[in-house]
Design a protein around this motif. Sequence first.
Motif, mmCIF file in Angstrom:
data_model
loop_
_atom_site.group_PDB
_atom_site.id
_atom_site.type_symbol
_atom_site.label_atom_id
_atom_site.label_comp_id
_atom_site.label_asym_id
_atom_site.label_seq_id
_atom_site.Cartn_x
_atom_site.Cartn_y
_atom_site.Cartn_z
ATOM 1 N N ASN A 408 116.742 30.378 8.625
ATOM 2 C CA ASN A 408 117.681 29.800 7.598
ATOM 3 C C ASN A 408 117.502 28.388 7.198
ATOM 4 O O ASN A 408 118.612 27.860 6.632
ATOM 5 C CB ASN A 408 119.180 30.009 8.241
ATOM 6 N N ASP A 409 116.370 27.804 7.891
ATOM 7 C CA ASP A 409 116.252 26.383 7.766
ATOM 8 C C ASP A 409 115.288 25.915 6.633
ATOM 9 O O ASP A 409 114.663 24.774 6.892
ATOM 10 C CB ASP A 409 115.986 25.787 9.106
ATOM 11 N N SER A 410 114.794 26.770 5.702
ATOM 12 C CA SER A 410 114.258 26.147 4.709
ATOM 13 C C SER A 410 114.868 24.930 3.901
ATOM 14 O O SER A 410 115.924 25.046 3.586
ATOM 15 C CB SER A 410 113.870 27.296 3.396
ATOM 16 N N PHE A 411 114.007 23.927 3.334
ATOM 17 C CA PHE A 411 114.847 22.806 2.836
ATOM 18 C C PHE A 411 113.695 21.971 1.976
ATOM 19 O O PHE A 411 112.705 22.100 1.875
ATOM 20 C CB PHE A 411 115.147 21.850 4.102
ATOM 21 N N VAL A 412 114.361 21.027 1.329
ATOM 22 C CA VAL A 412 113.711 20.217 0.377
ATOM 23 C C VAL A 412 114.261 18.765 0.903
ATOM 24 O O VAL A 412 115.360 18.509 1.086
ATOM 25 C CB VAL A 412 113.831 20.324 -1.002
ATOM 26 N N ARG A 413 113.254 17.858 1.104
ATOM 27 C CA ARG A 413 113.589 16.393 1.548
ATOM 28 C C ARG A 413 112.871 15.395 0.790
ATOM 29 O O ARG A 413 111.820 15.537 0.398
ATOM 30 C CB ARG A 413 113.172 16.378 3.193
ATOM 31 N N THR A 414 113.822 14.611 0.458
ATOM 32 C CA THR A 414 113.370 13.108 -0.135
ATOM 33 C C THR A 414 113.435 12.265 0.408
ATOM 34 O O THR A 414 114.382 11.734 1.139
ATOM 35 C CB THR A 414 113.960 13.176 -1.689
ATOM 36 N N ASP A 415 112.386 10.957 0.342
ATOM 37 C CA ASP A 415 112.475 9.849 1.340
ATOM 38 C C ASP A 415 112.148 8.667 0.192
ATOM 39 O O ASP A 415 110.988 8.763 -0.311
ATOM 40 C CB ASP A 415 111.743 9.896 2.601
ATOM 41 N N ILE A 416 113.154 7.782 0.207
ATOM 42 C CA ILE A 416 112.542 6.527 -0.607
ATOM 43 C C ILE A 416 112.322 5.509 0.216
ATOM 44 O O ILE A 416 113.193 5.021 0.991
ATOM 45 C CB ILE A 416 113.695 6.164 -1.747
ATOM 46 N N MET A 417 111.233 4.865 0.271
ATOM 47 C CA MET A 417 110.940 3.619 0.947
ATOM 48 C C MET A 417 110.701 2.323 0.433
ATOM 49 O O MET A 417 110.036 2.365 -0.454
ATOM 50 C CB MET A 417 109.782 3.984 2.084
ATOM 51 N N TRP A 418 111.311 1.453 1.203
ATOM 52 C CA TRP A 418 111.125 -0.085 0.548
ATOM 53 C C TRP A 418 110.250 -0.737 1.676
ATOM 54 O O TRP A 418 110.779 -0.753 2.814
ATOM 55 C CB TRP A 418 112.512 -0.830 0.466
ATOM 56 N N PHE A 419 109.281 -1.404 1.114
ATOM 57 C CA PHE A 419 108.397 -2.113 1.928
ATOM 58 C C PHE A 419 108.734 -3.832 1.624
ATOM 59 O O PHE A 419 108.907 -4.373 0.585
ATOM 60 C CB PHE A 419 106.891 -1.976 1.949
ATOM 61 N N PHE A 420 108.874 -4.408 2.678
ATOM 62 C CA PHE A 420 109.189 -5.859 2.850
ATOM 63 C C PHE A 420 108.710 -6.755 3.866
ATOM 64 O O PHE A 420 108.216 -6.187 4.806
ATOM 65 C CB PHE A 420 110.348 -6.085 2.525
#
Length: 420
Positions: A408-420
């Motif tokens: 039951n754990d199928s998923f879509v994941r989005t990650d927005i990363m900021w480098f500084f």
Amino acid sequence: MSRFFTALLFLPLWMPTAQAFDLKSEAGFELTAFFDDGAQQQTRTDSSIHIQTEIHQPLTNNQQLDARVFARWDQQDRKRTHIDVREALWLHNQGALQWRIGMGQVFWGVTEGAHLVDIINQTDAIESLDGDVKLGQPMVNMSWEHDAHLVDIYLLPFSRERVFASQKGRLRLPWLVDTDNASYESGAKNHHLDAAIRYQFNDKGLRAGFSIFSGTAREPELIPHIDPSQIVFTGSVPTAFKGNYQPTLRPYYPLIQQAGLDAQYIVGDWLWKIETIHRQGMAQDFTATDVGVEYTQVGAFGSTIDIGWLAEYLTDSRGSQATTAFEHDLLLGWRLAFNDTASSELLAGVVSDIHHHEQAWRLKGSTRLNDHLKIAIEARVFISQDPLSALQLLTTSNTDNKLTALANDSFVRTDIMWFF
């Protein structure tokens, strides 16, 4: 010993401010959407934020300090909210010798499907299913390199416990893992002195590593803990648990000995690779292997895109008693490098059980939006029989469907990363 490693982490703060140091940080926002409600009534969405900071500070011409700290806050899973010192190392180079003392990261292995030989660090299981994210490991490491030969010796003064998802977390077993009641074979518990040695040979496209590890297992055995008085019977058949009672699993960390081989050989556009281990000391001695090949098609179909074609076969001598899903599985995958200014890349693959109807699909890609922003996306689909309830898990004898808990754990994941 632990006080020493804590002091080492903060040592960069004590250095004179006139000394130059390299400071890099990243922060990210992650949003996960699951296709279904969780088997234990978890929600379909989750969000989290993370931050990571790295410090590299030279001390002299042959000494430096490296530190990397990671922290995450998670909306649903309290166990995924954590802080970890990934690295806090003093490095000293002296000719062919290098010393590393502190909290470190060590990565061994060459295959895509399973990281069999990679045993120094504890897996950060709540960060990644693949086992490629690790917790920091206290260590003293002496490395000697000459021509094609590299020898690493490790003394590991204590080990880290694996962290498992909480009640509201996803991607977990039907029974909660009670980490507060973990036990050890060693009387020193997690302060047993572990040791490892690895020899690596490099020559003309060949890289081969031979390793031996002796100490506390990083993968715990999970022992069911059930109160029989909380089971409701209809006749002689168990049908439910009383009230809100939930059985648990208690981690047990045995002492093990592991011998490993990892090798890769490059011939033109072909990469042949293998990882194999033999481990003694767990409930059952076993041998596991991941062997495969990767072909890189440069400028595929007249484009600027490079495509890597992957195939691997994974096996475990324990068969259905294996503690992983890779007892007789085939991995097929494709790795795309777009060779653009945004460093865009994409990895797609599927692991299929060749004896049963189970599959785990994965799609993972990333691209830079500008010099400071990067976006990554990951999708996973698990194909297995319907998840079992806590009571069904107690009464079933079927150990063949290893992905049942994730159905039951199928998923879509989005990650927005900021480098500084």
